[in-house]
Design a protein around this motif. Structure first.
Motif, PDB file in Angstrom:
ATOM      1  N   VAL A 167     -23.152  13.349  11.027  1.00  0.00           N
ATOM      2  CA  VAL A 167     -23.174  12.278  12.027  1.00  0.00           C
ATOM      3  C   VAL A 167     -22.538  11.016  11.454  1.00  0.00           C
ATOM      4  CG1 VAL A 167     -24.654  10.755  13.408  1.00  0.00           C
ATOM      5  CG2 VAL A 167     -25.178  13.195  13.248  1.00  0.00           C
ATOM      6  N   VAL A 168     -22.920  10.669  10.230  1.00  0.00           N
ATOM      7  CA  VAL A 168     -22.355   9.483   9.578  1.00  0.00           C
ATOM      8  C   VAL A 168     -20.840   9.622   9.460  1.00  0.00           C
ATOM      9  CG1 VAL A 168     -22.260   8.205   7.396  1.00  0.00           C
ATOM     10  CG2 VAL A 168     -24.466   8.880   8.359  1.00  0.00           C
ATOM     11  N   GLY A 169     -20.372  10.804   9.082  1.00  0.00           N
ATOM     12  CA  GLY A 169     -18.934  11.044   8.973  1.00  0.00           C
ATOM     13  C   GLY A 169     -18.218  10.966  10.302  1.00  0.00           C
ATOM     14  N   ALA A 170     -18.873  11.437  11.350  1.00  0.00           N
ATOM     15  CA  ALA A 170     -18.240  11.455  12.680  1.00  0.00           C
ATOM     16  C   ALA A 170     -18.062  10.059  13.258  1.00  0.00           C
ATOM     17  CB  ALA A 170     -19.066  12.317  13.636  1.00  0.00           C
ATOM     18  N   VAL A 171     -19.001   9.160  13.013  1.00  0.00           N
ATOM     19  CA  VAL A 171     -18.896   7.815  13.595  1.00  0.00           C
ATOM     20  C   VAL A 171     -18.004   6.895  12.765  1.00  0.00           C
ATOM     21  CG1 VAL A 171     -21.122   7.978  14.760  1.00  0.00           C
ATOM     22  CG2 VAL A 171     -21.006   6.906  12.525  1.00  0.00           C
ATOM     23  N   LYS A 172     -17.725   7.289  11.513  1.00  0.00           N
ATOM     24  CA  LYS A 172     -16.785   6.558  10.643  1.00  0.00           C
ATOM     25  C   LYS A 172     -17.060   5.057  10.562  1.00  0.00           C
ATOM     26  CE  LYS A 172     -13.277   9.976  11.402  1.00  0.00           C
ATOM     27  NZ  LYS A 172     -12.267  10.438  12.278  1.00  0.00           N
ATOM     28  N   GLY A 173     -18.330   4.680  10.530  1.00  0.00           N
ATOM     29  CA  GLY A 173     -18.685   3.282  10.370  1.00  0.00           C
ATOM     30  C   GLY A 173     -18.519   2.426  11.613  1.00  0.00           C
ATOM     31  N   LYS A 174     -18.161   3.031  12.754  1.00  0.00           N
ATOM     32  CA  LYS A 174     -17.956   2.258  13.985  1.00  0.00           C
ATOM     33  C   LYS A 174     -19.265   1.751  14.571  1.00  0.00           C
ATOM     34  CE  LYS A 174     -13.755   4.744  15.070  1.00  0.00           C
ATOM     35  NZ  LYS A 174     -13.137   5.773  15.887  1.00  0.00           N
ATOM     36  N   VAL A 175     -20.338   2.508  14.372  1.00  0.00           N
ATOM     37  CA  VAL A 175     -21.668   2.095  14.842  1.00  0.00           C
ATOM     38  C   VAL A 175     -22.680   2.406  13.744  1.00  0.00           C
ATOM     39  CG1 VAL A 175     -21.198   2.426  17.308  1.00  0.00           C
ATOM     40  CG2 VAL A 175     -22.114   4.310  15.980  1.00  0.00           C
ATOM     41  N   PRO A 176     -23.758   1.646  13.687  1.00  0.00           N
ATOM     42  CA  PRO A 176     -24.785   1.940  12.679  1.00  0.00           C
ATOM     43  C   PRO A 176     -25.517   3.241  13.005  1.00  0.00           C
ATOM     44  CG  PRO A 176     -25.365  -0.027  13.957  1.00  0.00           C
ATOM     45  CD  PRO A 176     -24.039   0.440  14.443  1.00  0.00           C
ATOM     46  N   THR A 199     -29.305   6.921  16.662  1.00  0.00           N
ATOM     47  CA  THR A 199     -30.526   7.254  15.950  1.00  0.00           C
ATOM     48  C   THR A 199     -30.563   8.761  15.756  1.00  0.00           C
ATOM     49  OG1 THR A 199     -31.705   5.392  16.926  1.00  0.00           O
ATOM     50  CG2 THR A 199     -33.044   7.139  15.980  1.00  0.00           C
ATOM     51  N   VAL A 200     -30.585   9.184  14.509  1.00  0.00           N
ATOM     52  CA  VAL A 200     -30.689  10.605  14.178  1.00  0.00           C
ATOM     53  C   VAL A 200     -32.168  10.893  14.027  1.00  0.00           C
ATOM     54  CG1 VAL A 200     -30.112  12.382  12.489  1.00  0.00           C
ATOM     55  CG2 VAL A 200     -28.457  10.574  13.011  1.00  0.00           C
ATOM     56  N   LYS A 201     -32.674  11.833  14.829  1.00  0.00           N
ATOM     57  CA  LYS A 201     -34.112  12.065  14.925  1.00  0.00           C
ATOM     58  C   LYS A 201     -34.424  13.524  14.606  1.00  0.00           C
ATOM     59  CE  LYS A 201     -37.428  10.426  18.277  1.00  0.00           C
ATOM     60  NZ  LYS A 201     -37.858   9.358  17.437  1.00  0.00           N
ATOM     61  N   THR A 202     -35.499  13.731  13.852  1.00  0.00           N
ATOM     62  CA  THR A 202     -35.962  15.091  13.601  1.00  0.00           C
ATOM     63  C   THR A 202     -37.077  15.413  14.584  1.00  0.00           C
ATOM     64  OG1 THR A 202     -37.590  14.370  11.970  1.00  0.00           O
ATOM     65  CG2 THR A 202     -35.403  14.950  11.148  1.00  0.00           C
ATOM     66  N   SER A 203     -37.544  16.646  14.553  1.00  0.00           N
ATOM     67  CA  SER A 203     -38.606  17.072  15.465  1.00  0.00           C
ATOM     68  C   SER A 203     -39.903  16.329  15.183  1.00  0.00           C
ATOM     69  CB  SER A 203     -38.859  18.567  15.316  1.00  0.00           C
ATOM     70  OG  SER A 203     -37.697  19.285  15.610  1.00  0.00           O
ATOM     71  N   TYR A 204     -40.653  16.052  16.230  1.00  0.00           N
ATOM     72  CA  TYR A 204     -41.940  15.380  16.082  1.00  0.00           C
ATOM     73  C   TYR A 204     -42.913  16.266  15.324  1.00  0.00           C
ATOM     74  CZ  TYR A 204     -40.397  11.911  19.426  1.00  0.00           C
ATOM     75  OH  TYR A 204     -39.721  10.915  20.047  1.00  0.00           O
ATOM     76  N   GLY A 205     -43.656  15.642  14.431  1.00  0.00           N
ATOM     77  CA  GLY A 205     -44.704  16.363  13.725  1.00  0.00           C
ATOM     78  C   GLY A 205     -44.215  17.258  12.602  1.00  0.00           C
ATOM     79  N   VAL A 206     -42.921  17.330  12.387  1.00  0.00           N
ATOM     80  CA  VAL A 206     -42.374  18.191  11.351  1.00  0.00           C
ATOM     81  C   VAL A 206     -41.706  17.311  10.313  1.00  0.00           C
ATOM     82  CG1 VAL A 206     -40.708  20.006  10.855  1.00  0.00           C
ATOM     83  CG2 VAL A 206     -41.973  20.041  13.006  1.00  0.00           C
ATOM     84  N   LYS A 207     -42.012  17.534   9.048  1.00  0.00           N
ATOM     85  CA  LYS A 207     -41.358  16.769   7.993  1.00  0.00           C
ATOM     86  C   LYS A 207     -40.449  17.716   7.224  1.00  0.00           C
ATOM     87  CE  LYS A 207     -41.940  13.755   4.135  1.00  0.00           C
ATOM     88  NZ  LYS A 207     -40.865  14.349   3.401  1.00  0.00           N
ATOM     89  N   PRO A 208     -39.252  17.937   7.750  1.00  0.00           N
ATOM     90  CA  PRO A 208     -38.325  18.824   7.046  1.00  0.00           C
ATOM     91  C   PRO A 208     -37.688  18.100   5.869  1.00  0.00           C
ATOM     92  CG  PRO A 208     -37.243  17.845   8.913  1.00  0.00           C
ATOM     93  CD  PRO A 208     -38.678  17.349   8.935  1.00  0.00           C
ATOM     94  N   GLU A 209     -36.922  18.843   5.090  1.00  0.00           N
ATOM     95  CA  GLU A 209     -36.118  18.167   4.084  1.00  0.00           C
ATOM     96  C   GLU A 209     -35.160  17.252   4.828  1.00  0.00           C
ATOM     97  OE1 GLU A 209     -34.235  20.377   1.056  1.00  0.00           O
ATOM     98  OE2 GLU A 209     -35.798  21.893   1.033  1.00  0.00           O
ATOM     99  N   MET A 210     -34.637  16.286   4.129  1.00  0.00           N
ATOM    100  CA  MET A 210     -33.691  15.364   4.750  1.00  0.00           C
ATOM    101  C   MET A 210     -32.567  16.195   5.350  1.00  0.00           C
ATOM    102  SD  MET A 210     -33.631  12.112   5.223  1.00  0.00           S
ATOM    103  CE  MET A 210     -34.990  11.737   4.167  1.00  0.00           C
ATOM    104  N   PRO A 211     -32.307  16.054   6.640  1.00  0.00           N
ATOM    105  CA  PRO A 211     -31.327  16.923   7.302  1.00  0.00           C
ATOM    106  C   PRO A 211     -29.904  16.697   6.799  1.00  0.00           C
ATOM    107  CG  PRO A 211     -32.036  15.176   8.768  1.00  0.00           C
ATOM    108  CD  PRO A 211     -32.876  15.071   7.533  1.00  0.00           C
ATOM    109  N   SER A 212     -29.240  17.798   6.455  1.00  0.00           N
ATOM    110  CA  SER A 212     -27.863  17.698   5.971  1.00  0.00           C
ATOM    111  C   SER A 212     -26.932  17.251   7.095  1.00  0.00           C
ATOM    112  CB  SER A 212     -27.406  19.042   5.404  1.00  0.00           C
ATOM    113  OG  SER A 212     -27.508  20.047   6.372  1.00  0.00           O
ATOM    114  N   TRP A 213     -27.349  17.431   8.347  1.00  0.00           N
ATOM    115  CA  TRP A 213     -26.476  17.027   9.454  1.00  0.00           C
ATOM    116  C   TRP A 213     -26.440  15.514   9.626  1.00  0.00           C
ATOM    117  CZ3 TRP A 213     -30.161  14.994  12.540  1.00  0.00           C
ATOM    118  CH2 TRP A 213     -31.410  15.602  12.540  1.00  0.00           C
ATOM    119  N   LEU A 214     -27.313  14.799   8.938  1.00  0.00           N
ATOM    120  CA  LEU A 214     -27.212  13.337   8.938  1.00  0.00           C
ATOM    121  C   LEU A 214     -25.849  12.935   8.362  1.00  0.00           C
ATOM    122  CD1 LEU A 214     -28.306  10.461   9.245  1.00  0.00           C
ATOM    123  CD2 LEU A 214     -29.525  10.773   7.083  1.00  0.00           C
ATOM    124  N   VAL A 215     -25.411  13.636   7.329  1.00  0.00           N
ATOM    125  CA  VAL A 215     -24.105  13.374   6.715  1.00  0.00           C
ATOM    126  C   VAL A 215     -22.990  13.601   7.728  1.00  0.00           C
ATOM    127  CG1 VAL A 215     -22.517  14.091   4.879  1.00  0.00           C
ATOM    128  CG2 VAL A 215     -24.975  14.033   4.447  1.00  0.00           C
TER     129      VAL A 215
END
Length: 120
Positions: free
Chosen positions: A27-36, A9-25
């Motif tokens: 994380v997705v790249g690092a797990v290479k589809g092995k886990v959701p 689960t990729v989580k941002t800070s509570y109470g803050v609505k930032p732009e969609m975090p670029s680091w989500l990409v």
């Protein structure tokens, strides 16, 4: 028989609505589809759901909007919040030329760091 399902689960800070975090990409790249990969944080509209899916999340968590709906109108309020998010997501998909969730891809969004910058 119980199946243990793992994921991230990729989580941002509570109470803050930032732009969609670029680091989500990343994380997705690092797990290479092995886990959701699930995204949690700042989802308020269907466009937010679309962006998270386009950046590679397999699902989003919508805690705060659901709680607001519950506080306002009980069970009906939660159902209505989910309907609104679904309707907004479907509209965004249609405007983006995505007939199904599987058609949402990385080419549909740019992160803050990918935006063209003015030379002026």
């Amino acid at each position: 028989m119980q199946m243990l399902r793992r994921g991230i689960t990729v989580k941002t800070s509570y109470g803050v609505k930032p732009e969609m975090p670029s680091w989500l990409v990343q994380v997705v790249g690092a797990v290479k589809g092995k886990v959701p990969v699930l995204f949690d944080g700042g989802i308020r509209r269907g466009t937010d759901v679309f962006k998270a899916l386009a950046l590679g999340a397999q699902a989003v968590l919508i805690g705060r909007p659901a709680v607001y709906g519950l506080a306002a109108k009980g069970e009906y309020g939660v159902k209505r919040v989910i309907e609104m998010l679904r309707d907004e997501l479907e509209l965004t998909m249609a405007l983006s030329g995505c007939p199904t969730l599987n058609h949402i891809s990385r080419k549909h969004v740019r992160t803050k760091h990918e935006r063209p910058r003015s030379m002026l």
